[in-house]
Design an enzyme around this catalytic site. Structure first.
Site, PDB file in Angstrom:
ATOM      1  N   SER A 139       0.860  -1.181   0.000  1.00  0.00           N
ATOM      2  CA  SER A 139       0.000   0.000   0.000  1.00  0.00           C
ATOM      3  C   SER A 139       0.892   1.225   0.000  1.00  0.00           C
ATOM      4  O   SER A 139       2.072   1.150   0.397  1.00  0.00           O
ATOM      5  CB  SER A 139      -0.887   0.010   1.250  1.00  0.00           C
ATOM      6  OG  SER A 139      -1.540   1.256   1.400  1.00  0.00           O
ATOM      7  N   TYR A 152      -2.377  -1.294  10.203  1.00  0.00           N
ATOM      8  CA  TYR A 152      -2.319  -1.373   8.745  1.00  0.00           C
ATOM      9  C   TYR A 152      -0.960  -0.892   8.243  1.00  0.00           C
ATOM     10  O   TYR A 152      -0.319  -1.554   7.418  1.00  0.00           O
ATOM     11  CB  TYR A 152      -3.444  -0.531   8.140  1.00  0.00           C
ATOM     12  CG  TYR A 152      -3.597  -0.695   6.650  1.00  0.00           C
ATOM     13  CD1 TYR A 152      -4.198  -1.820   6.111  1.00  0.00           C
ATOM     14  CD2 TYR A 152      -3.151   0.293   5.781  1.00  0.00           C
ATOM     15  CE1 TYR A 152      -4.357  -1.967   4.740  1.00  0.00           C
ATOM     16  CE2 TYR A 152      -3.302   0.166   4.408  1.00  0.00           C
ATOM     17  CZ  TYR A 152      -3.902  -0.979   3.896  1.00  0.00           C
ATOM     18  OH  TYR A 152      -4.040  -1.106   2.541  1.00  0.00           O
TER      19      TYR A 152
END
Length: 269
Positions: A139, A152
């Protein structure tokens, strides 16, 4: 890996979102597909669509389950031939609370799922020879801590570092490595993540999570289309590129982090 036609690709999280976008691009390029996902209905829909373009087999798989992973890998290669392109794409993103249960959930899928894919398929690739390619979905949140959440960010930073190290190690073996670092992409990842997410403690927490899901999903809906991301990944595999960015959203954060790292170095002697 310029010549991908006829090769077999294994894609986790491949029945929805970015994974399905990758599958569509690979199918149009003439690859055979092994699609793994945790959602049976999405698997059925993906197979119905992709089977019109190429040979495709689908597998219900929780990427945290190493024994199931090995079994599915055997089945996929028996049906489609040796897997030479691995896409470790399955991932989750959701509101979390700071507990061991959530750490285990987030890291179990986003990080250990990638490790399990590599540990399952890489020895097979090395033993057979003939090259290959590994795509790890991280990401933009794996490049700078811009507010996607502690757990995350942690999981995605690890995938980026793993991919960079793995590329260096595998280069002499003619196995390429790409790390996909998307910004907003039009998927339902937050909603889908709730399938496996630990349960809310109470109605108030559940309501808060629902609101966050709606807000984030609305932001993602304005992002890049999953099919466009799939084409980016296909190009990166063919050109053996390490990084894939889907937009420039992270530019200022990457610049700020890089500057902070360089400014923290001791004076040159």
């Amino acid at each position: 890996m310029e010549d991908v036609k006829g090769r077999t690709a294994f894609i986790t999280g491949g029945a929805r979102g970015i994974g399905l976008g990758i599958g569509r691009a690979f199918a149009r390029a003439g690859m055979k597909l092994a699609i793994a996902d945790i959602d049976p209905d999405s698997l059925a829909a993906a197979k119905s669509e992709l089977a019109k373009l190429t040979a495709v087999e689908t597998f219900n798989l929780d990427v945290r389950d190493r024994e199931a992973y090995a079994r599915v890998a055997d089945e996929a290669e028996a049906r489609l031939g040796p897997v030479s392109i691995l896409c470790n794409n399955a991932g989750v993103a959701a509101a979390t609370r700071l507990t061991y249960e959530f750490w285990d959930w987030m890291l179990g899928i986003n990080l250990n799922g990638v490790i399990n894919g590599i540990q399952t398929f890489l020895p097979r690739m090395l033993e057979r020879g003939g090259g290959g390619h590994i795509v790890n979905t991280a990401s933009g949140a794996g490049l700078a801590a811009e507010g996607s959440g502690l757990m995350y960010n942690t999981s995605k930073f690890a995938v980026v570092g793993m991919s960079e190290s793995l590329r260096r190690d595998l280069e002499p073996k003619q196995i390429g490595v790409t790390v996909l670092c998307p910004g907003p992409v039009g998927t339902n990842i937050v909603g889908n993540s709730r399938i496996t997410q630990p349960a809310a403690r109470n109605a108030e927490e559940a309501k808060t999570w629902e609101a966050i899901t709606e807000q984030v999903t609305a932001v993602l809906a304005r992002g890049v289309a999953p099919d466009k991301v799939g084409e980016m990944v296909l190009a990166a595999v063919k050109e053996n590129r390490l990084y894939v960015h889907t937009d420039r959203v992270m530019e200022k954060y990457i610049k700020a982090r890089t500057k902070a790292l360089l400014d923290a170095l001791p004076p040159a002697k």
